[in-house]
Write a protein that holds these residues in place. Structure first.
Motif, PDB file in Angstrom:
ATOM      1  N   THR A  21       0.839  -1.203   0.000  1.00  0.00           N
ATOM      2  CA  THR A  21       0.000   0.000   0.000  1.00  0.00           C
ATOM      3  C   THR A  21       0.868   1.245   0.000  1.00  0.00           C
ATOM      4  O   THR A  21       0.610   2.201  -0.747  1.00  0.00           O
ATOM      5  CB  THR A  21      -0.918   0.014   1.234  1.00  0.00           C
ATOM      6  OG1 THR A  21      -1.797  -1.112   1.177  1.00  0.00           O
ATOM      7  CG2 THR A  21      -1.747   1.290   1.292  1.00  0.00           C
ATOM      8  N   ARG A  22       1.900   1.249   0.821  1.00  0.00           N
ATOM      9  CA  ARG A  22       2.804   2.400   0.884  1.00  0.00           C
ATOM     10  C   ARG A  22       3.467   2.640  -0.470  1.00  0.00           C
ATOM     11  O   ARG A  22       3.571   3.767  -0.940  1.00  0.00           O
ATOM     12  CB  ARG A  22       3.863   2.164   1.967  1.00  0.00           C
ATOM     13  CG  ARG A  22       4.735   3.368   2.263  1.00  0.00           C
ATOM     14  CD  ARG A  22       5.705   3.079   3.401  1.00  0.00           C
ATOM     15  NE  ARG A  22       6.347   4.308   3.852  1.00  0.00           N
ATOM     16  CZ  ARG A  22       7.416   4.850   3.279  1.00  0.00           C
ATOM     17  NH1 ARG A  22       7.965   4.266   2.222  1.00  0.00           N
ATOM     18  NH2 ARG A  22       7.934   5.965   3.753  1.00  0.00           N
ATOM     19  N   GLN A  23       3.913   1.543  -1.098  1.00  0.00           N
ATOM     20  CA  GLN A  23       4.555   1.655  -2.408  1.00  0.00           C
ATOM     21  C   GLN A  23       3.595   2.234  -3.448  1.00  0.00           C
ATOM     22  O   GLN A  23       3.964   3.111  -4.233  1.00  0.00           O
ATOM     23  CB  GLN A  23       5.019   0.260  -2.856  1.00  0.00           C
ATOM     24  CG  GLN A  23       5.693   0.212  -4.215  1.00  0.00           C
ATOM     25  CD  GLN A  23       7.168   0.544  -4.142  1.00  0.00           C
ATOM     26  OE1 GLN A  23       7.703   0.799  -3.065  1.00  0.00           O
ATOM     27  NE2 GLN A  23       7.815   0.562  -5.289  1.00  0.00           N
ATOM     28  N   ARG A  24       2.346   1.759  -3.450  1.00  0.00           N
ATOM     29  CA  ARG A  24       1.354   2.271  -4.404  1.00  0.00           C
ATOM     30  C   ARG A  24       1.102   3.752  -4.185  1.00  0.00           C
ATOM     31  O   ARG A  24       0.956   4.518  -5.138  1.00  0.00           O
ATOM     32  CB  ARG A  24       0.032   1.498  -4.282  1.00  0.00           C
ATOM     33  CG  ARG A  24       0.085   0.099  -4.849  1.00  0.00           C
ATOM     34  CD  ARG A  24      -1.295  -0.421  -5.228  1.00  0.00           C
ATOM     35  NE  ARG A  24      -2.272  -0.296  -4.161  1.00  0.00           N
ATOM     36  CZ  ARG A  24      -2.435  -1.191  -3.194  1.00  0.00           C
ATOM     37  NH1 ARG A  24      -1.665  -2.276  -3.150  1.00  0.00           N
ATOM     38  NH2 ARG A  24      -3.363  -1.021  -2.270  1.00  0.00           N
ATOM     39  N   LEU A  25       1.056   4.177  -2.929  1.00  0.00           N
ATOM     40  CA  LEU A  25       0.837   5.591  -2.622  1.00  0.00           C
ATOM     41  C   LEU A  25       2.000   6.454  -3.107  1.00  0.00           C
ATOM     42  O   LEU A  25       1.783   7.530  -3.670  1.00  0.00           O
ATOM     43  CB  LEU A  25       0.635   5.771  -1.109  1.00  0.00           C
ATOM     44  CG  LEU A  25      -0.725   5.340  -0.562  1.00  0.00           C
ATOM     45  CD1 LEU A  25      -0.682   5.230   0.957  1.00  0.00           C
ATOM     46  CD2 LEU A  25      -1.811   6.322  -0.995  1.00  0.00           C
ATOM     47  N   SER A  44      -6.333  13.050  -1.316  1.00  0.00           N
ATOM     48  CA  SER A  44      -7.501  12.336  -1.850  1.00  0.00           C
ATOM     49  C   SER A  44      -7.260  11.879  -3.282  1.00  0.00           C
ATOM     50  O   SER A  44      -7.599  10.751  -3.657  1.00  0.00           O
ATOM     51  CB  SER A  44      -8.739  13.234  -1.796  1.00  0.00           C
ATOM     52  OG  SER A  44      -9.094  13.518  -0.463  1.00  0.00           O
ATOM     53  N   VAL A  45      -6.680  12.761  -4.097  1.00  0.00           N
ATOM     54  CA  VAL A  45      -6.402  12.420  -5.494  1.00  0.00           C
ATOM     55  C   VAL A  45      -5.398  11.274  -5.565  1.00  0.00           C
ATOM     56  O   VAL A  45      -5.566  10.327  -6.344  1.00  0.00           O
ATOM     57  CB  VAL A  45      -5.870  13.663  -6.251  1.00  0.00           C
ATOM     58  CG1 VAL A  45      -5.298  13.270  -7.607  1.00  0.00           C
ATOM     59  CG2 VAL A  45      -6.982  14.687  -6.425  1.00  0.00           C
ATOM     60  N   VAL A  46      -4.367  11.349  -4.749  1.00  0.00           N
ATOM     61  CA  VAL A  46      -3.341  10.305  -4.740  1.00  0.00           C
ATOM     62  C   VAL A  46      -3.928   8.984  -4.257  1.00  0.00           C
ATOM     63  O   VAL A  46      -3.681   7.924  -4.843  1.00  0.00           O
ATOM     64  CB  VAL A  46      -2.146  10.713  -3.858  1.00  0.00           C
ATOM     65  CG1 VAL A  46      -1.176   9.554  -3.680  1.00  0.00           C
ATOM     66  CG2 VAL A  46      -1.431  11.912  -4.462  1.00  0.00           C
ATOM     67  N   ARG A  64      -0.059  15.884   4.048  1.00  0.00           N
ATOM     68  CA  ARG A  64       0.283  15.997   2.629  1.00  0.00           C
ATOM     69  C   ARG A  64       1.791  16.152   2.441  1.00  0.00           C
ATOM     70  O   ARG A  64       2.393  15.567   1.535  1.00  0.00           O
ATOM     71  CB  ARG A  64      -0.458  17.202   2.040  1.00  0.00           C
ATOM     72  CG  ARG A  64      -0.352  17.370   0.545  1.00  0.00           C
ATOM     73  CD  ARG A  64      -1.045  18.656   0.147  1.00  0.00           C
ATOM     74  NE  ARG A  64      -1.118  18.823  -1.300  1.00  0.00           N
ATOM     75  CZ  ARG A  64      -1.319  19.982  -1.893  1.00  0.00           C
ATOM     76  NH1 ARG A  64      -1.467  21.079  -1.165  1.00  0.00           N
ATOM     77  NH2 ARG A  64      -1.395  20.062  -3.203  1.00  0.00           N
ATOM     78  N   GLU A  65       2.396  16.959   3.313  1.00  0.00           N
ATOM     79  CA  GLU A  65       3.842  17.171   3.232  1.00  0.00           C
ATOM     80  C   GLU A  65       4.606  15.868   3.461  1.00  0.00           C
ATOM     81  O   GLU A  65       5.608  15.591   2.806  1.00  0.00           O
ATOM     82  CB  GLU A  65       4.282  18.236   4.243  1.00  0.00           C
ATOM     83  CG  GLU A  65       3.838  19.648   3.903  1.00  0.00           C
ATOM     84  CD  GLU A  65       2.365  19.903   4.217  1.00  0.00           C
ATOM     85  OE1 GLU A  65       1.735  19.062   4.927  1.00  0.00           O
ATOM     86  OE2 GLU A  65       1.833  20.927   3.756  1.00  0.00           O
ATOM     87  N   ASP A  66       4.125  15.058   4.428  1.00  0.00           N
ATOM     88  CA  ASP A  66       4.746  13.754   4.675  1.00  0.00           C
ATOM     89  C   ASP A  66       4.718  12.896   3.410  1.00  0.00           C
ATOM     90  O   ASP A  66       5.712  12.259   3.046  1.00  0.00           O
ATOM     91  CB  ASP A  66       4.005  13.004   5.789  1.00  0.00           C
ATOM     92  CG  ASP A  66       4.218  13.604   7.159  1.00  0.00           C
ATOM     93  OD1 ASP A  66       5.279  14.207   7.389  1.00  0.00           O
ATOM     94  OD2 ASP A  66       3.309  13.478   8.005  1.00  0.00           O
ATOM     95  N   LEU A  67       3.568  12.875   2.769  1.00  0.00           N
ATOM     96  CA  LEU A  67       3.392  12.044   1.577  1.00  0.00           C
ATOM     97  C   LEU A  67       4.333  12.448   0.450  1.00  0.00           C
ATOM     98  O   LEU A  67       5.042  11.612  -0.126  1.00  0.00           O
ATOM     99  CB  LEU A  67       1.936  12.124   1.108  1.00  0.00           C
ATOM    100  CG  LEU A  67       1.626  11.463  -0.239  1.00  0.00           C
ATOM    101  CD1 LEU A  67       1.950   9.974  -0.206  1.00  0.00           C
ATOM    102  CD2 LEU A  67       0.154  11.676  -0.603  1.00  0.00           C
TER     103      LEU A  67
END
Length: 205
Positions: A21-25, A44-46, A64-67
């Protein structure tokens, strides 16, 4: 023989699912940044692109910044891995191949995604220090790999600046590539830089 508990059997697949899941994100975040820029790349878009819920996304990346800083760090690691994979033995005999590989790192969607994050960081106070720190680390890693692959001796005067100039040139070609795909000109610049490096660093082989 000792048996494996149900908890142990369940834990491994759950960990695998979490990593997947992390990899897909991260992959979805990179793609969104490259295609839509910072303004169009929300959690949300990601999450939708990655095929996971917003809650699952926020479990891995609370903000969002973390992502997006994690996404660009992932990009940087992928770029370094790809470069090393091209020259697994280290220093290459053909410097032109090394220069071309370095330039390629700055002319694809991975660089485009990183660039969008830089632009966002210039306007987002919360994002800027994290991206600045990350890019400094990426820059040091890129420089170290370039020195190794080029067989450069940085104890010689001017060699460090020559290698840094190569990386700056590659980044500039990457910026130009955002507007036009000028592959022919790029190939001529790569050939010229390879010749300059042979003069500055000594011919390999």
């Amino acid at each position: 023989m000792g048996g494996v508990s149900t908890a142990e059997r369940d834990r491994v697949p759950k960990q695998d699912r979490s990593r997947a899941t992390r990899q897909r994100l991260l992959e979805a975040a990179v793609a969104c940044l490259a295609e839509h820029g910072w303004a169009g790349s929300t959690v949300s878009v990601v999450a939708e692109r990655a095929g996971v819920s917003r809650g699952a996304a926020q479990h891995h990346f609370p903000t969002r910044e973390d992502l997006f800083t994690a996404a660009v760090e992932y990009v940087a690691e992928e770029r370094s891995t790809a470069l090393r994979a091209l020259f697994p033995e280290g220093a290459a005999e053909d410097r032109r191949a090394v220069v071309a590989a370095l330039v390629d790192l700055y002319t694809g969607p991975l660089f485009r995604a990183a660039l969008h994050l830089w632009v966002a960081a210039s306007n987002e106070e919360q994002l800027r220090p994290r991206v600045t720190e990350l890019e400094a680390r990426v820059g040091r890693d890129s420089h170290r790999i370039a020195v190794e692959l080029l067989g450069a001796d940085e104890s010689e005067p001017g060699v460090r600046e020559t290698v840094q100039g190569l990386l700056d040139m590659a980044r500039g070609l990457g910026l130009a590539n955002l507007l036009t795909d000028d592959k022919g000109r790029r190939e001529r610049v790569v050939a010229q830089w390879a010749s300059l490096l042979d003069d500055a660093l000594g011919v390999t082989g």
